[in-house]
Each structure stands twice: as structure tokens, then as C-alpha cells.
Design an enzyme around this catalytic site. Structure first.
Site, mmCIF file in Angstrom:
data_model
loop_
_atom_site.group_PDB
_atom_site.id
_atom_site.type_symbol
_atom_site.label_atom_id
_atom_site.label_comp_id
_atom_site.label_asym_id
_atom_site.label_seq_id
_atom_site.Cartn_x
_atom_site.Cartn_y
_atom_site.Cartn_z
ATOM 1 N N LEU A 32 -9.757 -5.470 3.455
ATOM 2 C CA LEU A 32 -10.069 -4.473 2.429
ATOM 3 C C LEU A 32 -9.391 -4.921 1.146
ATOM 4 O O LEU A 32 -8.252 -5.400 1.190
ATOM 5 C CB LEU A 32 -9.564 -3.081 2.836
ATOM 6 C CG LEU A 32 -10.227 -2.436 4.059
ATOM 7 C CD1 LEU A 32 -9.538 -1.110 4.391
ATOM 8 C CD2 LEU A 32 -11.714 -2.210 3.827
ATOM 9 N N ASP A 33 -10.075 -4.764 0.017
ATOM 10 C CA ASP A 33 -9.477 -5.247 -1.217
ATOM 11 C C ASP A 33 -8.332 -4.333 -1.678
ATOM 12 O O ASP A 33 -8.074 -3.279 -1.101
ATOM 13 C CB ASP A 33 -10.530 -5.431 -2.322
ATOM 14 C CG ASP A 33 -11.172 -4.134 -2.771
ATOM 15 O OD1 ASP A 33 -10.453 -3.140 -2.947
ATOM 16 O OD2 ASP A 33 -12.409 -4.108 -2.970
ATOM 17 N N TYR A 34 -7.662 -4.748 -2.733
ATOM 18 C CA TYR A 34 -6.438 -4.117 -3.207
ATOM 19 C C TYR A 34 -6.611 -2.625 -3.483
ATOM 20 O O TYR A 34 -5.729 -1.810 -3.182
ATOM 21 C CB TYR A 34 -5.980 -4.835 -4.480
ATOM 22 C CG TYR A 34 -4.656 -4.384 -5.034
ATOM 23 C CD1 TYR A 34 -3.461 -4.682 -4.389
ATOM 24 C CD2 TYR A 34 -4.591 -3.671 -6.230
ATOM 25 C CE1 TYR A 34 -2.236 -4.282 -4.900
ATOM 26 C CE2 TYR A 34 -3.371 -3.268 -6.759
ATOM 27 C CZ TYR A 34 -2.206 -3.579 -6.092
ATOM 28 O OH TYR A 34 -0.991 -3.180 -6.604
#
Length: 345
Positions: free
Chosen positions: A120-122
Site C-alpha cells: 500500500l502506498d504512503y
């Protein structure tokens, strides 16, 4: 009969493929191990390993000069953790900017490492699955299995009816190829913000955000609520994690077509102690795809076209079913302890 026994004996002597054994030992995913072997980072009995070679239990395998203790097949049940990722955390062990990593929140393990199943991205929150099994990680992440990911997304603005139909039929073209949704539900909203729930069968980098941006709808919040048959547990708050018990791990192994292990029978008191644990849900086509997978057709899909309810209510109303409509598998209370991470608000 004698020829068959000889063939089986030869197969047994041949051992297992090196990349598979390293994945089973928890060193990394099978794809990652193939890259390491090709790069010359792995040796067998002092010789640089070759991709595809086989090893047996007595072989001395080293990765970057570190000895890897090989596990016999089915020696132990893989460990599986569920983590509720917060915004502002990265899914990486190495970050030049020294930002908070989800791996800092995980319990320490000896002789293996945690493998993240789908990143999952930031700025994205929600369900992250970690396992000690490279084989299981490969079954859940490899594109050919088309395992579903379900998201709740809030965007600035709202989709037109034509855009919704387009995303469910032909989809749109991004810089790295076409993308389409398996299911898309309008969840409503207030003011300028609008919620949608969607299901995809791929995990390209930032694919949900890039898709809505291509439609002229910037994403203001994104949360993953399901991966395959695993739902984000309703009681798992942000920054917390929980380890699945033997029954739940076996249900996942069965669903992806891997050999299961005998789960211990628990007392009613132990079962009751596991309330609020991980949630398993059954996709419509899971039975057919899982059975095909067990017959060697690994290219079949583990997908479905199901969805949950509203982005707020779905967690509270998540159903708990095991594949093929079985009664709930027994759970291991000894491994259900939740590790609460320190969270800075």
C-alpha cells in the site's frame, strides 16, 4: 508397479527446486529468490547456485554468506499477520528518507523474515497481510492468480453514469496498460467528497489513484478492506496487528490450493477468546478456481465479483465464512495475541 516406485524414488532424491525451498524457509518470495539466484547471491555446498537446481535437506545453502536452515515440506504451519496500516507509513525496509515503516511494527522472528502480501502506498491505509511463507505470498500476489483486492475510496467530485459503465466494461488505458474494475458501487457522500467501493484483480503501483486521476477525480482517501478471502477485522484499529490462528491459516492455504495442516481442537473457552480476530469471506468462484488449482491448473483465478456493504458499515457487518461453506475452522488461541503498536497521533 516397480517402475512407478523407481520413478517416485528418483523424484524424492531429486529434492525440491532451490527457489521454492528458500521461499518455504521464509527468506523471501519465490520471485525474489529467483532474482537472487540469478544474481549469484545464493550458494549450495560452496558453489554458486543456478536457477532451477534442486536441493535436499542435507545440502548447505547460503544466501549472502548466511546459512539458511532448510525446512522439510509441511514441517510447520506458515505464520500470517494482519496489520491495519495507517497513512504516513511505508511498506519497505529501506527508505532513504527514514520514514516510519510498517516492518518496525512487526514482532521479531528468528531464521526468517516477514513478507508483505501486496503493498500500500504512503498515503493509503487498510489491510496488509504478512506471512513467513514465500510460497503463500506467491500464490496471493502473482498476477496469474488474479486475487481480488477490495477498496473504499473517497474522491473529490463524482463519477458520471457513463464513467461507471466504462470502468466495468472496457475500462481505460493508463501509461502502463489497460485497467478495469470487477465491481464498482456508489456509496454516496456529502458535499464535494464522494465514496465508492471497488474490486480489482491486480496490484499495480498506485493503480487506484492513477485510475481516478485519469477520470479527473483526485483521491482524497483510499483504504483497502479485503484481500482475497481475508477481510480487515472490525476490531483491528489503525496501527494494530493480529496473528491468525491455525484454523484460519489452514482456510487460506486450502483456498489457494496449498496443502493444509491438522489444526488443534480448542475448548469453547479458547474459541471465545479469539473474538475480533481475522475475518474470512468466500468469493463466489473460489471453489471452482481452488479445485482447478489443485489439479495443476495454476493459471485459474481465485476471483469473484462480490462486495461488502458501505465503507463504514461493512467492517462491522463482515461475514465470517470458510471456503465451501464449511463450519468455522477451529482457531488457535495461543497465536491470537494482538500486538498493539505505538502510534503517534
Amino acid at each position: 508397479m516397480i517402475e512407478q516406485e523407481q520413478l517416485e524414488a528418483q523424484d524424492k532424491q531429486a529434492g525440491e527446486r532451490l527457489q521454492k525451498v528458500l521461499a518455504q524457509a521464509g527468506v523471501g518470495s519465490r520471485r525474489e529468490m529467483e532474482e537472487w539466484i540469478s544474481a549469484g547471491r545464493v550458494t549450495v555446498n560452496g558453489e554458486v547456485a543456478m536457477l532451477g537446481m534442486r536441493v535436499v535437506e542435507d545440502d548447505v545453502v547460503r544466501v549472502d554468506q548466511r546459512i539458511v536452515h532448510l525446512k522439510a515440506p509441511n514441517e510447520s504451519l506458515p505464520r500470517v499477520l494482519l496489520y491495519h496500516k495507517q497513512e504516513g507509513e511505508i511498506v519497505s525496509r529501506d527508505d532513504p528518507e527514514k520514514r516510519t515503516s510498517v516492518f518496525d511494527k512487526l514482532p521479531k522472528v528468528r531464521g526468517m523474515k516477514w513478507i508483505a502480501i501486496g503493498r500500500l502506498d504512503y498515503n493509503t491505509s487498510g489491510l496488509l497481510i504478512f506471512t513467513s511463507s514465500g510460497d503463500l505470498a506467491n500464490r496471493l500476489m502473482h498476477p496469474r492468480f488474479e486475487v481480488e483486492r477490495e477498496y473504499a475510496v473517497r474522491v473529490q467530485g463524482s463519477m458520471t453514469e457513463e464513467q461507471m459503465k466504462q470502468m466495468l466494461k472496457e475500462g481505460i488505458m493508463l501509461d502502463d496498460g489497460p485497467v478495469k474494475f470487477e465491481k464498482l458501487l456508489d456509496e454516496g457522500g456529502e458535499g464535494y467528497n464522494h465514496w465508492y467501493r471497488l474490486i480489482m484483480k491486480e496490484g499495480r503501483n498506485r493503480v487506484v489513484r492513477r485510475t481516478f486521476e485519469a477520470l479527473g477525480l483526485p483521491v482524497s482517501r483510499l483504504m483497502r478492506v479485503r484481500f482475497g478471502i481475508v477481510n480487515l477485522p472490525p476490531r483491528l484499529k489503525r496501527g494494530m496487528l493480529v496473528e491468525l490462528g491455525a484454523g484460519e491459516v489452514n482456510a487460506i492455504l486450502d483456498w489457494v490450493g496449498m496443502e493444509t495442516h491438522v489444526a488443534p481442537q480448542l475448548s469453547p473457552h479458547q474459541v471465545a477468546a479469539n473474538s475480533g480476530r481475522g475475518k474470512l469471506t468466500k468469493p463466489h468462484n473460489a471453489d471452482k478456481s481452488r479445485q482447478s488449482d489443485k489439479h495443476g491448473q495454476t493459471g485459474k483465478k481465485h476471483g469473484d465479483k462480490t462486495g461488502s456493504g458501505h465503507h463504514k458499515g461493512s467492517q462491522q457487518n463482515a461475514t465470517t465464512t470458510t471456503p465451501r461453506g464449511k463450519a468455522g475452522a477451529p482457531r488457535d488461541a495461543a497465536r491470537s495475541k494482538a500486538y498493539k503498536s505505538s502510534v503517534k497521533h
